[in-house]
Scaffold this motif. Structure first.
Motif, PDB file in Angstrom:
ATOM      1  N   TRP A   1      15.338  30.605  -3.834  1.00 50.70           N
ATOM      2  CA  TRP A   1      16.353  29.763  -3.183  1.00 50.70           C
ATOM      3  C   TRP A   1      17.600  29.647  -4.058  1.00 50.70           C
ATOM      4  O   TRP A   1      18.732  29.764  -3.597  1.00 50.70           O
TER       5      TRP A   1
ATOM      6  N   GLN B   1      15.239  21.667   0.959  1.00 48.64           N
ATOM      7  CA  GLN B   1      14.978  21.703   2.400  1.00 48.64           C
ATOM      8  C   GLN B   1      15.312  20.364   3.036  1.00 48.64           C
ATOM      9  O   GLN B   1      15.898  20.301   4.110  1.00 48.64           O
TER      10      GLN B   1
ATOM     11  N   TYR C   1      12.369  23.150  -4.281  1.00 49.06           N
ATOM     12  CA  TYR C   1      12.655  23.789  -3.006  1.00 49.06           C
ATOM     13  C   TYR C   1      12.478  22.800  -1.858  1.00 49.06           C
ATOM     14  O   TYR C   1      13.278  22.757  -0.927  1.00 49.06           O
TER      15      TYR C   1
ATOM     16  N   ASP D   1       9.470  30.535  -4.914  1.00 46.48           N
ATOM     17  CA  ASP D   1      10.354  30.085  -3.832  1.00 46.48           C
ATOM     18  C   ASP D   1      11.544  29.305  -4.359  1.00 46.48           C
ATOM     19  O   ASP D   1      12.644  29.389  -3.828  1.00 46.48           O
TER      20      ASP D   1
END
Ligand SMILES: Nc1ncnc2c1ncn2[C@@H]1O[C@H](COP(=O)(O)OP(=O)(O)OP(=O)(O)O)[C@@H](O)[C@H]1O
Ligand SMILES: Nc1ncnc2c1ncn2[C@@H]1O[C@H](COP(=O)(O)OP(=O)(O)OP(=O)(O)O)[C@@H](O)[C@H]1O
Ligand SMILES: [Mg+2]
Ligand SMILES: [Mg+2]
Lengths: 313, 315, 491, 311
Positions: free
Chosen positions: A230, A207, A203, A226
């Motif tokens: 995503w 990002q 993740y 997470d």
């Protein structure tokens, strides 16, 4: 009959969600086992600092307290051997998992970390026949697991020479560290087709790519909530396709049952292998649904599951 | 000539020179590619180090032995508290911020109570309290990864002309801290206490109140960092503060603040934070192995401080 | 041959500058065996700098230096100075507070080592302390950090006179009496004469001109980095000496001190300290506009009383009444006074920051203004008030501390033996300043061991063992009475 | 005489020993099995390398510096011990001597440029770690047999760790606190200028102290692999904080040259035992880390009590 037996968990680190899930699984499964009278007691102990020496001292204290078995997630494969040997000499059953120990008197529940690396490149080779540039996100430098997975990835790249690792950073298995490291190296890299990871860092990588305004490459994910979320969002939005490899934190419960079986007098081979947890495009939704927010995708073991693993199924 | 020697006497100049050299080396290696993006990335990640560095600077300035080791734990606790309280809802943004800052107040107050009431040396006091704070974060949050409210996430990742908005805000914060340090009674008092605590007391400075405020400030800035960091990286985690332990000290000292206390420097913190990020980036870009990277990082830090020189001997 | 014996020190044209400050502007100095050279000069005249050069801790920029006839200019160092028998008691203390008295002695005697060294070092220093300061009450095992400043000074002085392998030719005493009370100072000076009688030489620096006139054989007067007069001691009187230093001699303005002594009850109370714990002491009372002296031997509770008042002004203390803001002038400026990283002007302004606020921020102009104001009023000798405070000589640093307190909003000024290292001229100026401020309604509590200073007080309390044993109004104050009370009820 | 025994200084000196005794008593109360040769041996084994690292830190603190690199340095020497020293002893010994020399050089650099030791050692901590990672990329190696034999020796009556700790404390006490040159070394921490004015070389003093720190760092690393039999670059990262805490627990102070070797060793033992104490207490895993902090606080609070009595 093991109803009078006491089993302790010796854990070296509790500072990330994987370890927290691991401890939670342990608590859940052993709590039930204790209330059902399978064993007398099964407390978990965590050291304040992620340090070999502290864990060695911890094991020695567990010896002193007279536990019948010690289940260990070890800070180092070799450096705890002294303490483990002392435990064995005191007649204690030692079962190591995840972070295994090399001392021959202990049982080992190992994950094939090399394979965990290699399978990523195999998957990529299936997805992109023409190959491409890879960015490798590694774990914590100087730690056994990091080296193993990385070696697996590199052997995979050797097998599929159409891939080239153009950059490598250490993300310490932490999302924010990975994000920072990737953001730093990204501007200097050519176009990256895929990111190979060690879990926990997918993740963060996503990002960083987004922040740099780069197209999102194929990122191999870990099993954290997470990461899966995503992935799901991307899948729903634009059909993004990837995979995830990880170790289920519930492996601690497998180790618990193995220890129980040994105390029960069952024949258990010294070396056991557990499959790593792989999530694919089609079972993503199901895994995500079974993962609580903030947790990690997990599998908990029952005695029957454990017996199956021991039997080599 | 005069201007150059005057500039060389500024303690922060070295961190900026260092960052320039490292940046040039990186850009040369990539053949001029990505220079601006690297700087932009450095700005957005350096921001967090600057926030905690500012608090650490005030603590270190209050004299030898004063340092706040509870920053990482505070970041983790504040981040996870805030994320949980907000539960991803924009409407709760202010509440979350307040909760996070209150968490800083609590930690800072606790640190100071240990130092003052129990007379525990600050290094050990803040280390011990960090264990307690981390335990609280574990017990409360269990590493819960709740998404930040979209408004917070957007704000922390927003850019204007490729410059992170957060960096601009923190630049403003740094200016404010610089004024606080140099132009207010509080700042003067900190500088005085750092040179000689007894003399400061005898000169009428409320020594203990100032030290209290300083530990409070450091903890509040750390919790602010936890708040925005969780927003920036999509949620809080238990180990999100770990790297700020050494980083917060390093940027303060490389930035020209005296570890012996009594002399502080705000601009240097920015320079040092960017320098540290660019240094890692450079070594990553060179493709150095982990060992070589560590060695180079260490040697370059030592080289910068050696060139900058230490405190001039006093009469 | 009837030639005069070789001088121990023969300096000519020694010069030393610190940046723009010319501390020594070509000084000639000779010291002959068996003499005491008195060295006087205003604050910042260069005395300590010259002594540092002589002790090997500073190297001069130019000049010729001969020690015992040998030209040592090129290779001079502390170690060589010590080998050649030159010792120095520096103006600032040079003991290690974390070591014992015996260990501190060992530090200057490299030859004391091997088994039993501790005992030998202890015996050496104890013997010397007994010889110089009988009844000193110091043990070789005492940690220096636990000793009062006076006792530390005694240790350091005694240490300078101890002899092991290296001979002892010359002892430099840079304001040795500034932390000693009158009795101990007398003991030291007596011993110094005895040592000179045995063939050693001494250089004595002091701002107490009586000491210089009485105890030295020859007097050298320095001014602005140069020697301006040099004569046998008998050739100077107090007035000519002061004149030579460049300050106009003035009779102390003692007369005007006694104002309204009889009507003191009518004035509003400023400070009242009731005796704590132990019975039998009198209470200390100060009324508005009074200058109160705290007398007695050094270390008998005067400083503690000042600190008690200081603390009471900021909090509650049932035994102590304080009716206004206080400020303190520290005597031990290194540990209690100066901020070594700051400029002179910041050091002065720190007590008055509240007054310099403009819109919540400190106004640099107001700070500079205050500094310049006080530079003029109290005559701080510096080219620039923005220079570091440590660039000032000891006495000028002390003036800055005075400026800090007198420039503040304090109604009550506590002075903790504040004239240490202040030259005569400045002292007189400060006395006047204190009187003027008192007339304007400020109250002063002034701890001092010097009789001259007590004469400026309206009322004097004599301390002994932490208690007030005598309470003398201005009219009854005599040196005998103070001395007598200081020593009563004790064998 | 009695007054001297009860003086604040004496009380302060006795405090590290007192807190150790209280902690031991608590452990024995909860877990009587610990009160045995076997039990003490197990509980205190790992105190030996920590005590050595604490002594190393103490040498640096004695001259008002702080060493933030001692942990990684111990890790490096452990890595050298488990690889070079085992495979080619001569090379290994040379490498370890090199480590000590590097420490002395560090002291010289800090003195020469008047650098803050915190930053220099912070930087060096990366260097030591980097070298260790290069020497030993993955955990492993084997400790030379003789080190294992020394660390595993079984003495009659008194467990080896206790004897070892006593020897370390006494030797350093004699050298630093009782010897003539030791007084000069400590004096440099109390008032460096005075020592310089007495003709001693402050450069040499700093180099000696850093070399001593390096030497004890090496000993710490070697004793550590004697216990673990294998090394790991990160094996001693936390020793930096432990060693600082140990010096302080032992009554040392960060500035002013006030340190105590005996206290430092006792502090290291206390730190090691807090870990054991916690495990015996069986607290919820969530709060185990916090409890470690709480115990540190309690032990140090005792110091405050005595200091308050000092007034
Ligand atoms: N006798 C003294 N000499 C020197 N310093 C002292 C003395 N007494 C107290 N102090 C200093 O003052 C501090 C305690 O003073 P106090 O409790 O009055 O706090 P303060 O500085 O006035 O702050 P506040 O106004 O918040 O109470 C101590 O930390 C100490 O450094
Ligand atoms: N290290 C230094 N740096 C800058 N200036 C200095 C330094 N040392 C001394 N000076 C300056 O040299 C001059 C002589 O100082 P010195 O200390 O020798 O005076 P002094 O005669 O001993 O005065 P006092 O009686 O006040 O002790 C002063 O103007 C002082 O400010
Ligand atoms: Mg002088
Ligand atoms: Mg107060």
């Amino acid at each position: 009959d093991t109803s009078g037996k006491r089993i302790a968990l010796s854990n070296n680190y509790a500072g990330n969600s994987w370890r927290q899930a691991m401890l939670k699984s342990w608590e859940k499964v052993t709590g039930q086992a204790v209330s059902e009278g399978v064993v007398a007691e099964a407390p978990a102990f965590t050291t304040a600092e992620n340090q070999v020496t502290e864990q060695a001292a911890q094991i020695q204290n567990l010896i002193l307290q007279g536990y019948d078995a010690i289940v260990i997630n070890a800070a180092s494969p070799d450096a705890l051997n002294g303490a483990v040997k002392q435990a064995c000499d005191a007649g204690i059953v030692v079962v190591s998992f995840d972070g295994i120990v090399t001392e021959p008197c202990a049982w080992r529940i190992a994950v094939d970390f090399k394979q965990m690396g290699a399978v990523q490149v195999d998957y990529l080779a299936g997805r992109m026949a023409e190959g491409g540039n890879l960015l490798e996100i590694r774990g914590l430098a100087g730690v056994f697991v990091d080296d193993e997975i990385s070696a697996g990835i590199h052997s995979g790249v050797e097998k599929h020479p159409q891939f080239k690792i153009v950059g490598s950073v250490h993300g310490d298995w932490a999302q924010d560290v990975a994000q920072k490291a990737v953001a730093g190296i990204l501007p200097s890299l050519p176009e990256v087709q895929a990111v190979v990871t060690q879990g926990g860092d997918g993740y963060g990588a996503a990002q960083a790519f987004k922040a740099a305004g780069r197209p999102t490459p194929l990122i191999i994910m870990g099993n954290r909530h997470d990461e899966l979320t995503w992935w799901k969002e991307q899948k729903d939005a634009n059909g993004y396709e990837t995979m995830s490899v990880s170790i289920a934190p519930g492996v601690s419960t497998l180790a618990f049952w193995v220890a129980q079986m040994i105390l029960d007098g069952k024949e258990v081979p010294k070396d056991l292998t557990v499959p790593f947890l792989q999530i694919n495009q089609d079972n993503l939704e199901e895994s995500l649904a079974n993962t609580e927010p903030g947790g990690v995708a997990n599998v908990e073991y029952s005695l029957a599951d454990a017996e199956a693993v021991v039997a080599g199924e | 000539m005069g201007a150059i020697s005057k500039l060389a006497a500024r303690p922060w100049i070295w961190s900026y020179l260092g960052l320039l050299v490292v940046w040039l080396a990186t850009v040369t290696f990539t053949g001029g590619k990505g220079g601006a993006e690297i700087l932009s990335a450095a700005l957005s990640f350096g921001t967090f180090t600057v926030i905690v560095g500012l608090g650490q600077m005030f603590v270190i300035t209050t004299g030898p032995g004063n340092v706040d080791l509870s920053i990482p734990a505070t970041i983790a606790l504040s981040g996870s508290l805030a994320m949980k309280v907000m539960g991803g809802a924009d409407a709760m943004l202010l509440v979350g911020l307040v909760v996070s800052l209150l968490c800083g107040v609590a930690v800072g107050g606790f640190n100071y109570a240990l130092i003052r009431l129990l007379r525990i040396p600050p290094i050990i006091a803040t280390l011990s309290s960090s264990f307690l704070v981390l335990s609280t974060a574990i017990a409360y949050g269990r590493g819960l990864k709740i998404k930040p409210p979209p408004m917070l996430a957007d704000f922390t990742t927003a850019r204007v002309f490729d410059i992170p908005v957060l960096a601009l805000v923190v630049a403003g914060l740094a200016v404010a801290m610089s004024v606080l340090l140099n132009r207010t009674i509080y700042g003067r008092s900190v500088l005085a206490i750092g040179q000689n605590m007894r003399a400061a007391w005898l000169a009428g400075i409320p020594v203990e109140r100032i030290r209290f405020l300083t530990y409070l400030l450091s903890a509040v800035l750390a919790s602010l960092c936890g708040f925005v960091l969780a927003g920036f990286s999509g949620g809080a985690s238990l180990n999100m503060g770990e790297e700020y332990l050494l980083a917060s000290i390093a940027v303060v000292v490389i930035g020209g603040t005296s570890v012996a206390g009594g002399r502080a420097n705000v601009p240097g913190i920015w320079g040092a934070a960017l320098f540290m990020f660019l240094l890692v980036t450079m070594l990553n870009t060179f493709g150095a192995s982990a060992g070589v990277r560590l060695i180079m990082t260490g040697l370059i830090i030592v080289a910068v401080i050696t060139i900058a020189g230490g405190d001039k001997p006093q009469r | 041959m009837p030639e005069a014996p070789l001088p121990i020190v023969d300096f000519s044209n020694v010069a030393k500058s610190f940046g723009a400050v010319r501390a020594l502007a070509g000084v000639d100095l000779t010291v002959r065996p068996g003499e005491c050279l008195g060295l006087v000069g205003h604050n910042g005249a260069g005395k300590s700098t010259l002594m540092n050069v002589l002790a090997g801790t500073l190297s001069p920029d130019s000049g010729e230096m001969r020690i015992l006839g040998e030209d040592i200019r090129q290779r001079y160092s502390v170690a060589l100075a010590h080998q050649m028998g030159i010792r120095c008691v520096f103006q600032e203390l040079s003991l290690c507070p974390n070591l014992s008295v015996a260990e501190n002695t060992r530090v200057v005697h490299p030859t004391i080592k091997g088994p039993g060294w501790r005992g030998r070092a202890g015996a050496l220093i104890l013997g010397k302390l007994d010889e110089i300061f009988p009844g000193h009450g110091i043990q070789p095992g005492d940690h220096v950090g636990d000793l009062s400043i006076g006792k530390r000074q005694m240790v350091e002085i005694a240490r300078a006179f101890t002899v092991t392998a290296a001979p002892l030719h010359l002892v430099i005493l840079d304001e040795p009496t500034s932390s000693l009370d009158a009795v101990t100072a007398g003991q030291l000076l007596q011993y110094m004469r005895k040592a000179i009688g045995q063939g050693a030489s001494c250089i004595l620096i002091s701002h107490v001109l009586g000491e210089i006139l009485d105890y030295s054989d020859r007097i050298v007067v320095m001014k602005d980095g140069g020697v301006v007069a040099e004569r046998p001691a008998t050739g100077f009187s107090r007035d000519t000496l002061v004149a030579a230093m460049g300050t106009v001699a003035r009779a102390p303005a003692a007369g005007q001190a006694a104002q309204a002594a009889d009507r003191r009850e009518e004035r509003p109370l400023s400070v009242r300290v009731r005796p704590k714990g132990r019975p039998g002491g009198a209470a200390l009372e100060a009324r508005r506009g009074e200058v109160i002296g705290l007398a007695g031997l050094a270390g008998h509770g005067q400083t503690a009383t000042l600190l008690q008042v200081f603390r009471a002004a900021r909090g509650r203390d049932p035994d102590t009444e304080v009716t206004g803001a206080v400020a303190l002038v520290a005597g031990d400026r290194q540990t209690d006074g100066i901020f070594p990283l700051w400029s002179i002007s910041r050091n002065i302004g720190v007590r008055s920051l509240r007054r310099m606020l403009r819109g919540g921020l400190i106004d640099p102009a107001a700070e500079a203004e205050m500094a310049e104001d006080w530079k003029r009023k109290i005559g701080i000798k510096t080219p620039d008030m923005n220079d570091n405070i440590l660039s000032l000589s000891g006495g000028n640093q002390q003036k800055a501390l005075f400026a800090r307190a007198l420039g503040s909003d304090a109604d009550i000024v506590l002075m903790d033996d504040p004239m240490r290292g202040v030259d005569v001229g400045t002292k007189l100026e400060v006395y006047d300043l204190v009187r003027a401020e008192a007339a304007r309604g400020r109250t002063f509590l002034w701890y001092t061991t010097e009789m001259d200073e007590l004469k400026n007080c309206d009322h004097v309390f004599v301390f002994r063992n932490g208690r007030i044993v005598a309470d003398l109004a201005r009219a009854e104050l005599t040196e005998e009475k103070v001395l007598h009370s200081s020593f009563t009820e004790d064998a | 005489m009695l007054a001297q025994v009860l003086s604040p200084r004496a009380l302060r000196a006795a405090l590290p020993a007192a807190s150790l005794v209280v902690l031991l008593a608590a452990i024995f109360y909860i877990q009587p099995r610990a009160m045995s040769y076997f039990g003490l041996n197990l509980m205190l084994q790992y105190a030996v390398p920590i005590a050595l690292a604490t002594i190393a830190q103490m040498f640096v603190i004695a001259i008002n510096d702080l060493d933030l690199s001692i942990g990684p340095f111990v890790g490096l020497t452990a890595s050298i011990g488990a690889t070079l020293l085992a495979s080619s002893p001569v090379l290994g010994v040379l490498a370890l001597i090199g480590c000590v020399a590097a420490y002395a050089a560090l002291g010289a650099l800090i003195h020469w440029r008047n650098l803050p030791s915190i930053v220099v050692t912070l930087g060096m901590s990366f260097v030591w770690l980097g070298v260790a990672v290069i020497i030993l990329p993955t955990p492993g190696g084997t400790a030379p047999g003789w080190i294992k034999a020394v660390m595993g020796v079984k003495l009659p009556y008194v467990p080896f760790p206790i004897v070892a700790a006593a020897i370390i404390a006494l030797v350093v006490h004699v050298v630093l606190m009782r010897s003539a040159y030791g007084a000069v070394l400590r004096g440099a921490g109390g008032n460096a200028r005075a020592i310089g004015r007495a003709g001693w070389s402050l450069l040499k003093i700093r180099m000696v102290m850093y070399a001593a720190a390096g030497t004890f760092g090496v000993l710490s690393g070697l004793s550590l692999i004697g216990l673990t039999s294998a090394a790991d670059a990160h094996i001693a990262d936390r020793y930096t904080l432990y060693s600082i805490a140990g010096v302080i627990l032992g009554g040392g102070e960060f500035v002013g040259g006030r340190v105590s070797p005996i206290g430092a060793v006792l502090g290291a033992l206390t730190l090691t035992l807090t870990g054991s104490f916690l495990i015996f207490l069986k607290i919820s895993p969530d709060w185990q880390i916090g409890a470690q902090g709480a115990i540190l606080i309690i032990v140090l609070a005792l110091r405050a009590l005595i200091k308050r009595r000092e007034g």
